[in-house]
Design a protein around this motif. Structure first.
Motif, PDB file in Angstrom:
ATOM      1  N   ALA A   1       5.195  -0.190   4.270  1.00 49.73           N
ATOM      2  CA  ALA A   1       4.779  -0.294   2.862  1.00 49.73           C
ATOM      3  C   ALA A   1       5.490   0.737   2.003  1.00 49.73           C
ATOM      4  CB  ALA A   1       3.263  -0.130   2.760  1.00 49.73           C
TER       5      ALA A   1
ATOM      6  N   PHE B   1      -4.090  -3.623   2.779  1.00 43.59           N
ATOM      7  CA  PHE B   1      -2.747  -3.551   2.212  1.00 43.59           C
ATOM      8  C   PHE B   1      -2.460  -4.699   1.244  1.00 43.59           C
ATOM      9  CE2 PHE B   1      -2.205  -0.701   5.817  1.00 43.59           C
ATOM     10  CZ  PHE B   1      -1.393   0.282   5.287  1.00 43.59           C
TER      11      PHE B   1
ATOM     12  N   ALA C   1       2.180  -6.586   0.169  1.00 45.94           N
ATOM     13  CA  ALA C   1       2.579  -5.208   0.462  1.00 45.94           C
ATOM     14  C   ALA C   1       3.956  -5.104   1.091  1.00 45.94           C
ATOM     15  CB  ALA C   1       1.537  -4.551   1.373  1.00 45.94           C
TER      16      ALA C   1
END
Length: 480
Positions: free
Chosen positions: A362, A170, A174
């Protein structure tokens, strides 16, 4: 009569039936089954992990002792999430046993078995049982001579690679700008969530840490957990709240107001955020899976990760790509390697809580929308689920069989709410009514419970239908 049995998540039962010889014996049987199945274990090591319930350390010690008795190197991974242990087993091509009762009460526990290639299937369960029944008197005598297993096991850190897996995928920005509340309770992932969310740029606030085990169920939510989430939401400090069940293979996600997301909604948001186009999910997930249009292919299965895994494997053989599996309880299985923004994430075909939690958060950061607005945009409809506790199979079995097979009884049973339009018997009895509403009964695979799932056009209608469904089932059970 022992309470021990294989269900949808391994061997489960009362601690009083599992501790001692049974834990040792089933672990030894698993290792002997590996030999019969000719599964090559490169290091000939057994990885052992556990959750935080009170009986788990003692049972883990018995599993480690069985490893040595079975000719394996006992490797102690300590307290860690089940998916972290599964990841280590896959990466090191070694078998593993997780000592966990997941979300069920502290007086129960279980063993979850992993082959070097992943979760065991139903055929493997039969093989382990056969090996268990074939144990010899010498094995029992060796166990009885084992007053206490004192040899220190090799320790192994399987937690750090699990955290780094998601931190690297990520990226450090993120979740920038988000404040996330973490309901820690007795989840084995309570500190991991703080760590990984911080690595992704989120600010975290911790709540509700407990040193005694709390049976948080991400599918049938306890009223006290809902009340806590609403109380913390009233502070107005968090964009979302997250948690897991005891062994962290099922996620819990709530919006800023403390409203908990359904497991199938979490799965849908994860599939959309990660660009996954094939969804495999049990019949307990709502019809929103098909209606959303997020996936180009949807495969329905029985409840339980072995069935979802089998469905994902079928999809792979059929040439389908971007495969993800998830259950109504939110546990998500990644069936394909994926790429996002030039970063790769390897498949992990076992139930996981951290990936769907991070994907949903996210999505909030990427869209700059509130979680409630994102969920509203799915138009996922309304469902509700709960359970009748202490319903043994001897009671739930005849009730479900009659509901499935006796048409006159079924019509009379549902007459107070609506006419019956269709019946699905893939797992339990899922009845579609003339209005389009559904009522689904099935016996739990992990505990003596009868579960009820409903789907309706509004939250109020779903609540009413669930109350009726639970009451009608209880009345039928009382009459039997």
């Amino acid at each position: 009569m022992s309470s021990l049995k294989f269900g949808t998540s391994g061997l489960r039962g009362l601690v009083s039936d599992l501790a001692g010889w049974p834990s040792y014996a089933y672990s030894l049987a698993f290792l002997r089954y590996l030999g019969v199945a000719e599964i090559v274990c490169g290091r000939r090591a057994l990885l052992v992990g556990r959750d935080l319930r009170s009986s788990s350390p003692e049972i883990a010690g018995l599993v480690l002792a069985a490893a040595e008795a079975g000719g394996f190197e006992p490797v102690d991974c300590g307290a860690l999430p089940t998916p972290a242990l599964a990841l280590a087993a896959l990466e090191h091509r070694a078998p593993a046993i997780m000592v966990t009762g997941s979300h069920i009460p502290d007086d129960r526990n279980g063993l979850k078995f992993y082959l070097p290639t992943g979760e065991i299937g139903k055929a493997d369960e039969a093989g382990i049982l056969e090996a268990f029944l074939a144990l010899r008197e010498d094995d029992l005598l060796e166990f009885e001579a084992l007053a206490e297993w004192k040899r220190p096991a090799v320790s192994f850190d399987a937690t750090t690679p699990y955290v780094e897996r998601y931190a690297a995928f990520f990226g450090p920005h993120a979740l920038e700008g988000l404040t996330v509340g973490i309901y820690q309770h007795s989840s084995v992932a309570r500190d991991i969530l703080v760590d990984v969310l911080a690595k992704l740029g989120a600010r975290t606030i911790t709540y509700g840490r407990s040193e005694s085990f709390i049976p948080v169920d991400t599918e049938a939510h306890r009223p006290e957990d809902i009340a806590l989430l609403r109380e913390w939401a009233g502070e107005g400090r968090c964009d979302a709240f997250v948690s897991t069940d005891g062994d962290a293979d099922r996620p819990l996600v709530a919006d800023a107001a403390g409203h908990v997301l359904r497991g199938d909604v979490i799965g849908l948001l994860t599939a959309r955020h990660l660009g996954l186009s094939t969804i495999v999910t049990p019949v307990t997930s709502s019809s929103a899976i098909e209606r959303s249009g997020i996936a180009s292919s949807v495969r329905r299965t029985k409840v339980g990760s072995p069935f979802v895994i089998a469905g994902m494997e079928e999809g792979g053989r059929a040439g389908e790509a971007g495969i993800v599996g998830f259950e109504a309880n939110g546990g998500l299985l990644l069936g394909s390697d994926i790429e996002l923004f030039g970063r790769w994430l390897a498949a992990l075909p076992t139930r996981d809580s951290v990936l769907p939690i991070l994907a949903v958060l996210a999505e909030i950061a990427a869209t700059q929308k509130t979680l409630s607005a994102i969920v509203d945009g799915l138009e996922a409809g309304f469902t509700a689920a709960h359970r009748l506790k202490e319903v043994e199979a001897t009671a739930s079995g005849p009730f479900l069989a009659r509901l499935a097979e006796d048409e006159a009884y079924r019509r009379a049973f549902f007459r107070p709410v609506d006419d019956v339009e269709d019946v699905n018997r893939v797992d339990g009895v899922r009845t579609t009514l003339a209005s389009g509403e559904t009522v689904h009964y099935r016996a739990s695979g992990n505990a003596p419970e009868l579960r009820c799932y409903v789907e309706a056009a509004s939250e109020e209608a779903a609540t009413r239908l669930l109350e009726w469904g639970l009451g009608a089932a209880q009345a039928a059970l009382d009459r039997s």
